[in-house]
Design an enzyme around this catalytic site. Structure first.
Site, PDB file in Angstrom:
ATOM      1  CG  ASP A 234      -3.276   5.956  -4.185  1.00  0.00           C
ATOM      2  OD1 ASP A 234      -3.869   5.286  -3.326  1.00  0.00           O
ATOM      3  OD2 ASP A 234      -2.100   5.731  -4.529  1.00  0.00           O
TER       4      ASP A 234
ATOM      5  CB  THR B 128       0.541   5.117  -7.824  1.00  0.00           C
ATOM      6  OG1 THR B 128      -0.211   4.544  -6.760  1.00  0.00           O
ATOM      7  CG2 THR B 128      -0.246   4.969  -9.121  1.00  0.00           C
TER       8      THR B 128
ATOM      9  CB  SER C 194      -0.398   2.260  -3.515  1.00  0.00           C
ATOM     10  OG  SER C 194      -1.545   2.837  -2.947  1.00  0.00           O
TER      11      SER C 194
END
Length: 357
Positions: A35, A129, A76
């Site tokens: 990420d 995520t 995200s």
């Protein structure tokens, strides 16, 4: 690095086990998401580590475009949803399209097609995520609703933080008990996970996010990845899909904390090494390493490889809209070279496992 990237994009094939297997032979896919991880983050990790990273073994490299349906710069939730479902959506959305209608993820399609599936993260399991692979909510902040969705999706293993969203909820419900009633083993430590982990296991290893690497997390991610792989290979003879997130590269990049970024990248790379070793010993396994976006506008103005030092600068404490490199290793890796939308990751994995919608 850019010369290496260009050369990798132009590669037409490999003569060894890291790229030659055709898509009809692919049995397992391990998708690893760093990420917030851009090229500078990776090179900072390499510099601090003092030796080549596992990610550098990848023979095929691509570039993905990350814009969301409503913003040039994604978050995200939207990027995770694009990768998981193949659909662009608005910032903040989890597993739903711009119209808020739920869209299926590659994890759900894998389960529907008889594969085992799981997620591992160093964040809360309900964070954007990992949630994008199993949940369907209009707002990423709906952590309790996301936890409820995990109990409905049927995945085989989930490892990360976020215990509070399952057990200490505003509605008084206990979704850890719900999971137990469904036949899941619910554990709270890595030791329990190693000794009790079996088909259908959820490990809630922290009340919220896991600690950072600089805060003492240790090798949780590599161990969790190895355990998840062991569980999944015993859960279905057909194969599996596993998503592993190095969540806190993004956290440290938001804080513009260069040492923290390097530590998180190195930790994520150790988990990549676990996945690559599995691919080497289990023919038909594909390892895809990508990011959802870049965070921090990080650049490296100088450094010393011998001293393991680098001079990092940042242009923002948020995300940027730049291309994100993708690294592929193992069976069918060549399909991931090129330049494409982040939704193309979903499409390529669906094709690799020959999943039917």
């Amino acid at each position: 690095m850019y010369a290496v990237l260009f050369a990798a994009l132009m590669m037409a094939g490999c003569a060894d086990s890291t790229g030659k297997t055709g898509k009809n032979e692919i049995k397992n896919v391990i998708l690893m998401i760093g990420d917030g991880m851009g090229p500078a983050h990776v090179y900072a990790g390499f510099t601090a580590y003092g030796a080549p990273l596992n990610i550098m073994k990848s023979p095929f490299i691509g570039l993905t475009k990350t814009n969301s349906a409503n913003k040039y710069t994604t978050d995200s939730a939207a990027s995770g949803t694009a990768i998981a479902t193949g659909k662009k959506t608005y910032n903040g959305a989890i597993g739903v399209g711009p119209d808020t209608v739920p869209v299926n993820s590659v994890l759900q399609y894998a389960l529907d097609n008889g594969y085992a599936a799981g997620v591992v993260a160093t964040s809360e399991l309900t964070h954007a995520t990992p949630a994008a692979f199993y949940a369907h909510v209009p707002d990423r902040n709906m952590g309790e609703a996301i936890a409820a969705d995990l109990t409905r999706c049927g995945l085989n293993v989930a490892i990360g933080g976020g215990r509070n969203h399952f057990e200490r909820r505003s509605d008084g419900a206990n979704y850890a008990d719900t999971l137990r009633n469904q036949g899941y083993e619910v554990v709270y430590t890595l030791d329990e996970l190693k000794t009790k982990g079996r088909d259908h296991t959820v490990a809630l290893l922290a009340d919220g996010h896991m600690p950072s690497m600089l805060g003492g997390r240790g090798d949780m991610l590599a161990k969790a990845t190895e355990t998840a792989l062991n569980i999944l290979e015993q859960s279905s003879e057909k194969g599996f899909f596993l998503m592993v997130e190095g969540s806190q590269i993004d956290f440290e990049a938001h804080a513009n904390n260069a040492p923290g970024i390097a530590a998180e990248v190195i930790d994520f790379d150790q988990a990549i090494g676990v996945a690559q070793k599995y691919a080497d010993t289990h023919p038909g396994t594909l390892v895809v390493v990508c990011a959802d976006h870049e965070t921090g506008g990080m650049t490296l103005l100088g450094g010393d490889l011998d001293e393991k030092q680098f001079d990092a600068r940042f242009s923002t404490d948020y995300h940027t809209g730049v291309f994100i490199p993708l690294y592929a290793y193992g069976a069918g890796a060549e399909a991931f070279a090129g330049v494409y939308e982040n939704t193309g990751i979903f499409e390529r994995i669906m094709s690799a496992l020959q999943l039917k919608k």
